[in-house]
Design an enzyme around this catalytic site. Structure first.
Site, PDB file in Angstrom:
ATOM      1  CG  ASP A 162      -3.253   3.651   4.147  1.00 57.47           C
ATOM      2  OD1 ASP A 162      -4.279   3.814   4.745  1.00 57.47           O
ATOM      3  OD2 ASP A 162      -2.871   3.294   3.003  1.00 57.47           O
TER       4      ASP A 162
ATOM      5  CE  LYS B  31      -9.404  -2.882   3.419  1.00 57.83           C
ATOM      6  NZ  LYS B  31      -7.819  -2.485   3.179  1.00 57.83           N
TER       7      LYS B  31
ATOM      8  CD1 TRP C 234      -2.294  -2.164   1.784  1.00 57.40           C
ATOM      9  CD2 TRP C 234      -3.058  -0.907  -0.244  1.00 57.40           C
ATOM     10  NE1 TRP C 234      -3.256  -2.776   1.246  1.00 57.40           N
ATOM     11  CE2 TRP C 234      -3.837  -2.267   0.051  1.00 57.40           C
ATOM     12  CE3 TRP C 234      -3.432  -0.181  -1.147  1.00 57.40           C
ATOM     13  CZ2 TRP C 234      -5.069  -2.554  -0.888  1.00 57.40           C
ATOM     14  CZ3 TRP C 234      -4.516  -0.645  -2.093  1.00 57.40           C
ATOM     15  CH2 TRP C 234      -5.046  -1.794  -1.740  1.00 57.40           C
TER      16      TRP C 234
END
Ligand code: PLP
Length: 346
Positions: free
Chosen positions: A160, A184, A101
């Site tokens: 993030d 999530k 990511w």
């Protein structure tokens, strides 16, 4: 029967939240319409978004000098929004690349500014002229956790936290901006949260899309555009549930307990292997390989028969992955371990 869903996202939500939500689908409170039909500019929704912000501020201990945004945008939209809001085209932004990511985020930022990539280290030497230092708290695909980095300069830290916000207490003061997609640990997909320090607003470049302009959205109370009523509603239910569980400290304790148990089992058992060094292991995404690669399909099939799904690793890394988000209980982890034990024996 509800299966135990170990998927990395969209992920399992506590059953009680789904029950509470289902009651509001036909009629939200006594308003005479569904939460799914609520007008985003109506007073009912206005009250909901304000209450959800108050609850988020209380649960995460967000200081007054930070703004909270609820944006109908995926996490990856912020890979562009961060450089557009915080840097100038000729400026440098520093990225710690710890997994998939952060690598993708650095790649996206390269369209908008000069990117300096860093490998994982004990500390980082950063030039004061840099616009920000970026990292990913929990690398969901590789199962790697990185603690808040020590950097040599006062530049703001952008983070993030898509797969880790609301899983442990966080010192918000250490950060300039935090963003997280909600799918999530928090709510259904289609919403992201942004927590940004006031002094970082009003720096967006002229070309920044309005819907991703943090300052504009802050001024408009996240209602420049139609918002995701339902995900905001579910975020509110999740915050309420976290308080019922004893808050983020209690959630964190439970998450540590769940992950320790699974890592311990994997380390003890020769049939299973986790490649991540102990200090970097994520307590949220436990990746593991089987000693016999060709038994993967069988593993997934038998897991499903035993009531467990979502264990397949990300297509980029293969192997298996058990995501132990908020909705997964210690009993669920015990059930997974029992299954893994039986499977290895067979
Ligand atoms: C899932 C994930 C993303 C991507 O989320 P989207 O909402 O699909 O863009 C980004 N970062 C991290 C850490 C993730 O876990």
């Amino acid at each position: 029967m509800r299966l135990i869903n170990f998927a990395a996202g969209p992920a399992m939500l506590p059953t009680v939240l789904l029950e509470r939500a289902s009651q509001q689908i036909l009629e939200w409170q006594d308003y005479g319409f569904s939460i799914l039909e609520a007008n985003h500019r109506g007073p009912e929704f206005g009250e909901l978004i304000q209450q959800t912000e108050r609850d988020l501020r209380q649960v995460c201990q967000i200081p007054k000098n930070y703004k909270v945004l609820f944006l109908l945008a995926p996490a990856r939209a912020h890979f562009a929004a961060i450089p557009l809001n915080l840097s100038a085209a000729e400026q440098t932004a520093d990225y710690l690349v710890s997994g998939l990511w952060s690598d993708l985020a650095a790649g996206e930022a390269e369209k908008y500014c000069q990117v300096q990539r860093h490998q994982l280290a004990d500390s980082y030497t950063i030039d004061d002229s840099t616009s920000y230092f970026y990292y990913t708290d929990n690398e969901t695909v590789h199962g790697i956790y990185t603690s808040c980095p020590t950097i040599s300069s006062q530049v703001p830290i952008a983070c993030d936290m898509t797969s880790s916000l609301l899983t442990r207490p966080i010192e918000i003061e250490k950060y300039g901006v935090i963003f997280a997609g909600v799918q999530k640990n928090i709510a259904p997909s289609g919403l992201s949260l942004v927590i940004i320090r006031d002094d970082l607003l009003h720096r967006a470049r002229a070309i920044t899309p309005s819907v991703l302009d943090y300052s504009l959205q802050a001024e408009q109370g996240s209602l420049l555009n139609t918002n995701n009523n339902f995900s905001i509603f579910m975020t509110g239910l999740m915050l309420q549930w976290i308080n019922e569980q004893g808050g983020l400290a209690a959630i964190h304790q439970r998450n540590i307990e769940k992950a320790s148990k699974l890592y311990h089992f994997i380390d003890e058992h020769e049939f299973y292997h986790n490649p991540v060094s102990a200090a970097q292991r994520s307590i949220l995404n436990v990746v593991f390989q089987l000693a016999e690669e060709d038994s993967q399909a069988k593993f997934l099939e038998m897991a499903k028969q035993a009531g467990m799904i979502g264990l397949k690793g990300h297509r980029k890394v293969g192997g298996m992955r058990a995501s132990l988000y908020n909705a997964i209980s210690l009993a669920d982890v015990d059930k997974l371990i029992d299954f893994m034990q039986d499977f290895a024996t067979q």
